[in-house]
Design a protein around this motif. Structure first.
Motif, PDB file in Angstrom:
ATOM      1  N   CYS A   1       2.368  -1.687  -8.246  1.00  0.00           N
ATOM      2  CA  CYS A   1       1.609  -2.426  -7.044  1.00  0.00           C
ATOM      3  C   CYS A   1       0.671  -1.329  -6.294  1.00  0.00           C
ATOM      4  CB  CYS A   1       1.993  -2.578  -6.200  1.00  0.00           C
ATOM      5  SG  CYS A   1       3.289  -4.234  -6.065  1.00  0.00           S
ATOM      6  N   GLY A   2      -1.025  -1.573  -6.439  1.00  0.00           N
ATOM      7  CA  GLY A   2      -1.597  -0.161  -6.329  1.00  0.00           C
ATOM      8  C   GLY A   2      -2.573  -0.625  -4.683  1.00  0.00           C
ATOM      9  N   ILE A   3      -3.186  -0.056  -4.607  1.00  0.00           N
ATOM     10  CA  ILE A   3      -4.127   0.665  -3.082  1.00  0.00           C
ATOM     11  C   ILE A   3      -4.362  -0.920  -2.765  1.00  0.00           C
ATOM     12  CG2 ILE A   3      -3.945   2.123  -3.025  1.00  0.00           C
ATOM     13  CD1 ILE A   3      -7.605   1.870  -3.611  1.00  0.00           C
ATOM     14  N   THR A   4      -5.052  -1.069  -1.075  1.00  0.00           N
ATOM     15  CA  THR A   4      -5.353  -2.329  -0.522  1.00  0.00           C
ATOM     16  C   THR A   4      -6.790  -1.194  -0.101  1.00  0.00           C
ATOM     17  OG1 THR A   4      -3.591  -3.581  -0.158  1.00  0.00           O
ATOM     18  CG2 THR A   4      -5.563  -3.883   1.572  1.00  0.00           C
TER      19      THR A   4
ATOM     20  N   GLY B   1       0.413  10.132   0.159  1.00  0.00           N
ATOM     21  CA  GLY B   1       1.458   9.035  -0.056  1.00  0.00           C
ATOM     22  C   GLY B   1       1.704   8.141  -1.425  1.00  0.00           C
ATOM     23  N   HIS B   2       0.105   7.280  -1.127  1.00  0.00           N
ATOM     24  CA  HIS B   2      -0.271   6.682  -2.588  1.00  0.00           C
ATOM     25  C   HIS B   2      -0.291   8.220  -3.999  1.00  0.00           C
ATOM     26  CE1 HIS B   2      -3.378   4.349   0.789  1.00  0.00           C
ATOM     27  NE2 HIS B   2      -2.574   4.050   0.426  1.00  0.00           N
TER      28      HIS B   2
ATOM     29  N   THR C   1       3.086   8.142  -4.744  1.00  0.00           N
ATOM     30  CA  THR C   1       3.942   7.423  -5.719  1.00  0.00           C
ATOM     31  C   THR C   1       3.060   6.824  -6.870  1.00  0.00           C
ATOM     32  OG1 THR C   1       4.355   5.648  -3.913  1.00  0.00           O
ATOM     33  CG2 THR C   1       3.709   4.140  -5.670  1.00  0.00           C
TER      34      THR C   1
ATOM     35  N   ASN D   1      -2.693  -3.600 -10.064  1.00  0.00           N
ATOM     36  CA  ASN D   1      -3.614  -4.303  -9.180  1.00  0.00           C
ATOM     37  C   ASN D   1      -4.252  -3.782  -8.365  1.00  0.00           C
ATOM     38  OD1 ASN D   1      -1.136  -3.292  -7.315  1.00  0.00           O
ATOM     39  ND2 ASN D   1      -2.177  -5.790  -5.975  1.00  0.00           N
TER      40      ASN D   1
ATOM     41  N   THR E   1      -5.682  -4.941  -4.747  1.00  0.00           N
ATOM     42  CA  THR E   1      -5.685  -6.189  -2.892  1.00  0.00           C
ATOM     43  C   THR E   1      -6.750  -5.690  -2.941  1.00  0.00           C
ATOM     44  OG1 THR E   1      -3.465  -5.635  -2.695  1.00  0.00           O
ATOM     45  CG2 THR E   1      -4.155  -7.123  -1.347  1.00  0.00           C
TER      46      THR E   1
ATOM     47  N   TRP F   1      -0.421 -12.630  -0.389  1.00  0.00           N
ATOM     48  CA  TRP F   1      -0.549 -11.096  -1.433  1.00  0.00           C
ATOM     49  C   TRP F   1       0.828 -11.204  -2.965  1.00  0.00           C
ATOM     50  CZ3 TRP F   1       3.241  -6.923   1.371  1.00  0.00           C
ATOM     51  CH2 TRP F   1       3.684  -5.609   1.123  1.00  0.00           C
TER      52      TRP F   1
ATOM     53  N   GLY G   1       6.045   1.166  -3.809  1.00  0.00           N
ATOM     54  CA  GLY G   1       6.862   2.229  -2.760  1.00  0.00           C
ATOM     55  C   GLY G   1       7.796   1.470  -2.176  1.00  0.00           C
TER      56      GLY G   1
ATOM     57  N   ASP H   1       8.224   0.490   0.757  1.00  0.00           N
ATOM     58  CA  ASP H   1       7.780  -0.594   1.470  1.00  0.00           C
ATOM     59  C   ASP H   1       7.633  -1.536   1.311  1.00  0.00           C
ATOM     60  OD1 ASP H   1       5.967   0.653   0.204  1.00  0.00           O
ATOM     61  OD2 ASP H   1       4.135   0.388   2.223  1.00  0.00           O
TER      62      ASP H   1
ATOM     63  N   GLY I   1       9.650   6.834  -3.059  1.00  0.00           N
ATOM     64  CA  GLY I   1      10.336   7.029  -1.155  1.00  0.00           C
ATOM     65  C   GLY I   1       8.586   6.963  -0.643  1.00  0.00           C
TER      66      GLY I   1
ATOM     67  N   ILE J   1       6.163   8.834   2.113  1.00  0.00           N
ATOM     68  CA  ILE J   1       5.824  10.645   2.298  1.00  0.00           C
ATOM     69  C   ILE J   1       5.291  10.324   3.570  1.00  0.00           C
ATOM     70  CG2 ILE J   1       3.852  11.820   1.888  1.00  0.00           C
ATOM     71  CD1 ILE J   1       5.599  11.825  -0.797  1.00  0.00           C
TER      72      ILE J   1
ATOM     73  N   MET K   1       3.504   8.359   6.998  1.00  0.00           N
ATOM     74  CA  MET K   1       2.105   8.016   6.378  1.00  0.00           C
ATOM     75  C   MET K   1       1.050   6.431   5.583  1.00  0.00           C
ATOM     76  SD  MET K   1      -0.145  10.858   4.226  1.00  0.00           S
ATOM     77  CE  MET K   1       0.503  12.443   4.739  1.00  0.00           C
TER      78      MET K   1
ATOM     79  N   LYS L   1      -2.292   3.921   6.976  1.00  0.00           N
ATOM     80  CA  LYS L   1      -3.233   3.610   7.226  1.00  0.00           C
ATOM     81  C   LYS L   1      -3.539   3.819   8.262  1.00  0.00           C
ATOM     82  CE  LYS L   1      -3.563   2.143   2.823  1.00  0.00           C
ATOM     83  NZ  LYS L   1      -4.254   1.337   1.773  1.00  0.00           N
TER      84      LYS L   1
HETATM   85  N1  5CA Z   1      -1.699  -3.166  -2.507  1.00  0.00           N
HETATM   86  C1  5CA Z   1      -0.130  -3.512  -1.823  1.00  0.00           C
HETATM   87  C2  5CA Z   1       0.512  -3.350  -3.136  1.00  0.00           C
HETATM   88  S1  5CA Z   1      -0.070  -5.075  -3.915  1.00  0.00           S
HETATM   89  C3  5CA Z   1      -0.249  -1.818  -1.185  1.00  0.00           C
HETATM   90  O1  5CA Z   1       1.204  -1.817  -0.457  1.00  0.00           O
HETATM   91  N2  5CA Z   1      -1.181  -1.458  -1.329  1.00  0.00           N
HETATM   92  S2  5CA Z   1      -1.080   0.224  -0.286  1.00  0.00           S
HETATM   93  O2  5CA Z   1      -2.565   0.974  -0.333  1.00  0.00           O
HETATM   94  O3  5CA Z   1      -0.083   0.125   1.000  1.00  0.00           O
HETATM   95  O4  5CA Z   1      -0.369   1.602  -0.765  1.00  0.00           O
HETATM   96  C4  5CA Z   1       0.009   1.328  -2.185  1.00  0.00           C
HETATM   97  C5  5CA Z   1       1.238   2.132  -3.078  1.00  0.00           C
HETATM   98  O5  5CA Z   1       1.644   3.090  -2.386  1.00  0.00           O
HETATM   99  C6  5CA Z   1       1.962   0.793  -3.299  1.00  0.00           C
HETATM  100  O6  5CA Z   1       2.714   1.205  -4.248  1.00  0.00           O
HETATM  101  C7  5CA Z   1       3.017   1.662  -1.862  1.00  0.00           C
HETATM  102  O7  5CA Z   1       4.026   1.199  -2.130  1.00  0.00           O
HETATM  103  C8  5CA Z   1       2.108   2.802  -1.843  1.00  0.00           C
HETATM  104  N3  5CA Z   1       2.567   3.621  -0.214  1.00  0.00           N
HETATM  105  C9  5CA Z   1       2.142   3.320   0.499  1.00  0.00           C
HETATM  106  N4  5CA Z   1       2.200   4.172   1.549  1.00  0.00           N
HETATM  107  C10 5CA Z   1       2.948   4.960   1.178  1.00  0.00           C
HETATM  108  C11 5CA Z   1       3.366   6.118   1.705  1.00  0.00           C
HETATM  109  N5  5CA Z   1       3.679   6.783   2.573  1.00  0.00           N
HETATM  110  N6  5CA Z   1       4.114   6.973   0.196  1.00  0.00           N
HETATM  111  C12 5CA Z   1       4.774   6.715  -0.574  1.00  0.00           C
HETATM  112  N7  5CA Z   1       3.811   6.089  -1.061  1.00  0.00           N
HETATM  113  C13 5CA Z   1       3.463   4.741  -0.094  1.00  0.00           C
END
Ligand code: 5CA
Ligand code: ZN
Length: 443
Positions: free
Chosen positions: A69-72, A80-81, A84, A107, A109, A252, A274, A276, A306, A308, A315, A317
């Motif tokens: 699962c990639g970023i929004t 954190g991103h 992961t 992906n 989002t 989603w 992640g 979450d 895990g 971050i 952490m 957005k």
């Molecule tokens: N677009 C959705 C997934 S389909 C999403 O969760 N986007 S995201 O931008 O919030 O996060 C992108 C990826 O980073 C996801 O795999 C999420 O689980 C991971 N992630 C988000 N925040 C953290 C963090 N603080 N530490 C580690 N991984 C994180």
């Protein structure tokens, strides 16, 4: 159960001729290592669904499949991103080291509430915001030497594939329309016989996390409070796409189910993200997929990294407590040091990002780089074997880094006579950990 990992031919390229999101550039080169005996070091990853380490078995000749699962893209990528993405990059590197072909899908989002909310807050066009942040993410991933996915897929370009899955769910009775004229369509969690198996959470925990992470337990007219949105009917001032379901935009969880199934088939080896995303996201995606395919489990292994945190908080957005990869790059921090800083903790552990962690990563990088410039050191083959053994054990980077640390210390103290060691260790660290050591004096 028999292995089903071949995408339906009609779905292999479910997006047809639509414009495709571009992946990022691959690292310039990944050194080849002496062959590994895969039987001797089987790859094990901790599986959230069975709460145990699981051997990730890829039969000879088969392709390993992974969906992450990639970023929004409404803000820049933070540590954190990066952590992961680097964790799953290590999985790709484990398979590559074993000579196993990999089909990796991630992906973006590029339509969802957070993107629209941020664009509205800043008076910006949501499309432009998403494009800019996705472009920055690609640059960050390339700088961090993350091997790109074979298919990097946006939600918007996937709308036709998503719509056709929702139509099938409606036909089978697993989805229903709210009768309030909104045009919203929901998934009936009662239609998924094993609902809950992935997270293993009890109902109260599910309800709490559902409310916290984008769900709407209080929405009137649903069959079950946990039922997730599949399709959001058009609203004034919101983007909407025409479709056989009526105008609207996708939910989603169905986005990730559709993209994963479309590119990877009914069953995948690894579903990643992640922690979450354990609930509701991966539970719901699995429920959607399994209701459509009757193939269980959707992912053989559910792997979660895990969180971050910074100053004791996740952490994120929305909280605004962020350290951006791009900001560190802008400050001329070597991305290899960022990588080493993140790899110093185990990928599954929730952990903190600190200045000291980065400093330790920079110092370790300098030490390792100095060591591989020496003419000889203790056995490189021993270090390679130890690295492989530690990484195969649920990506134990802590143990892997300790093995290289010990080799570097001995080498810098003048120990060892293996003249092939500096280049073998350098290649192993590059190929398995993604950290380049042989660079013309780095910044
Ligand atoms: N677009 C959705 C997934 S389909 C999403 O969760 N986007 S995201 O931008 O919030 O996060 C992108 C990826 O980073 C996801 O795999 C999420 O689980 C991971 N992630 C988000 N925040 C953290 C963090 N603080 N530490 C580690 N991984 C994180
Ligand atoms: Zn996802």
């Amino acid at each position: 159960m028999t292995r089903r990992n071949t995408a339906h031919s009609s779905l292999r390229d479910p997006l047809g001729t639509l414009r495709r999101m571009e992946s990022w550039a691959a690292p310039d080169s990944i050194p080849a290592l002496p062959p590994i005996d895969p039987q001797a070091v089987p790859l094990r990853l901790y599986d959230t669904a069975t709460k145990a380490p699981r051997e990730v078995e890829i039969p000879a000749g088969a392709t390993a499949t992974m969906y992450v699962c990639g970023i929004t893209p409404y803000d820049a990528a933070h540590m954190g991103h990066a952590a992961t993405m680097i964790a799953f990059d290590l999985v790709v590197r484990q398979w590559r080291d074993r000579g196993i072909p990999v089909r990796y899908v991630q992906n973006v989002t590029d339509i969802d509430d957070p993107l629209l909310e941020r664009a509205a807050r800043d008076g910006e066009d949501w499309v432009v915001l998403g494009m800019r942040e996705t472009a920055l993410f690609r640059e960050d991933m390339h700088a961090l030497r993350v091997i790109p996915p074979d298919h990097y897929v946006g939600a918007v370009e996937s709308i036709p594939a998503i719509v056709s899955l929702i139509e099938r769910l409606l036909e089978s009775g697993a989805a229903y329309r709210l009768e309030d004229g909104s045009g919203d369509i929901y998934f009936d969690v009662a239609a998924a016989p094993r609902f809950g198996y992935e997270s293993g959470y009890d109902r109260d925990t599910m309800l709490a996390l559902f409310a916290e992470r984008g769900g709407d337990p209080e929405r009137e007219g649903k069959r079950d409070r946990l039922d997730p949105l599949l399709w959001r009917g058009a609203r004034p001032d919101e983007p909407a796409w025409p479709s056989a379901l009526g105008p609207g935009r996708p939910g989603w969880h169905i986005e990730c189910a559709a993209i994963a199934m479309g590119f990877l088939g009914d069953q995948i080896d690894v579903q990643g993200g992640g922690n979450d995303l354990i609930f509701p996201h991966h539970e719901m995606s699995a429920a959607h997929a399994e209701t459509l395919t009757h193939c269980h489990p959707f992912a053989r292994t559910y792997v979660h990294a895990g969180m971050i945190g910074l100053d004791g908080e996740k952490m994120s957005k929305s909280k605004g407590n962020l350290v951006f990869v791009s900001r560190l790059r802008g400050d001329k921090v070597d991305p290899a040091a960022i990588r080493l800083a993140l790899l110093a903790g185990h990928y599954r552990a929730d952990r903190e990002w600190t200045e000291e962690l980065l400093k330790a990563g920079q110092e370790r990088l300098a030490r390792w780089r100095e060591a591989v410039r020496r003419p000889a050191g203790p056995s490189g083959a021993v270090v390679l074997a130890r690295l492989r053994e530690r990484l195969a054990d649920d990506l134990d980077t802590v143990g892997a880094l300790a093995a290289v640390d010990a080799w570097a210390s001995e080498t810098l103290a003048g120990g060892g006579r293996d003249e092939t060691a500096p280049s073998l260790v350098s290649d192993a660290v590059d190929a398995l950990l993604g950290v380049p050591l042989r660079v013309s004096d780095s910044a």
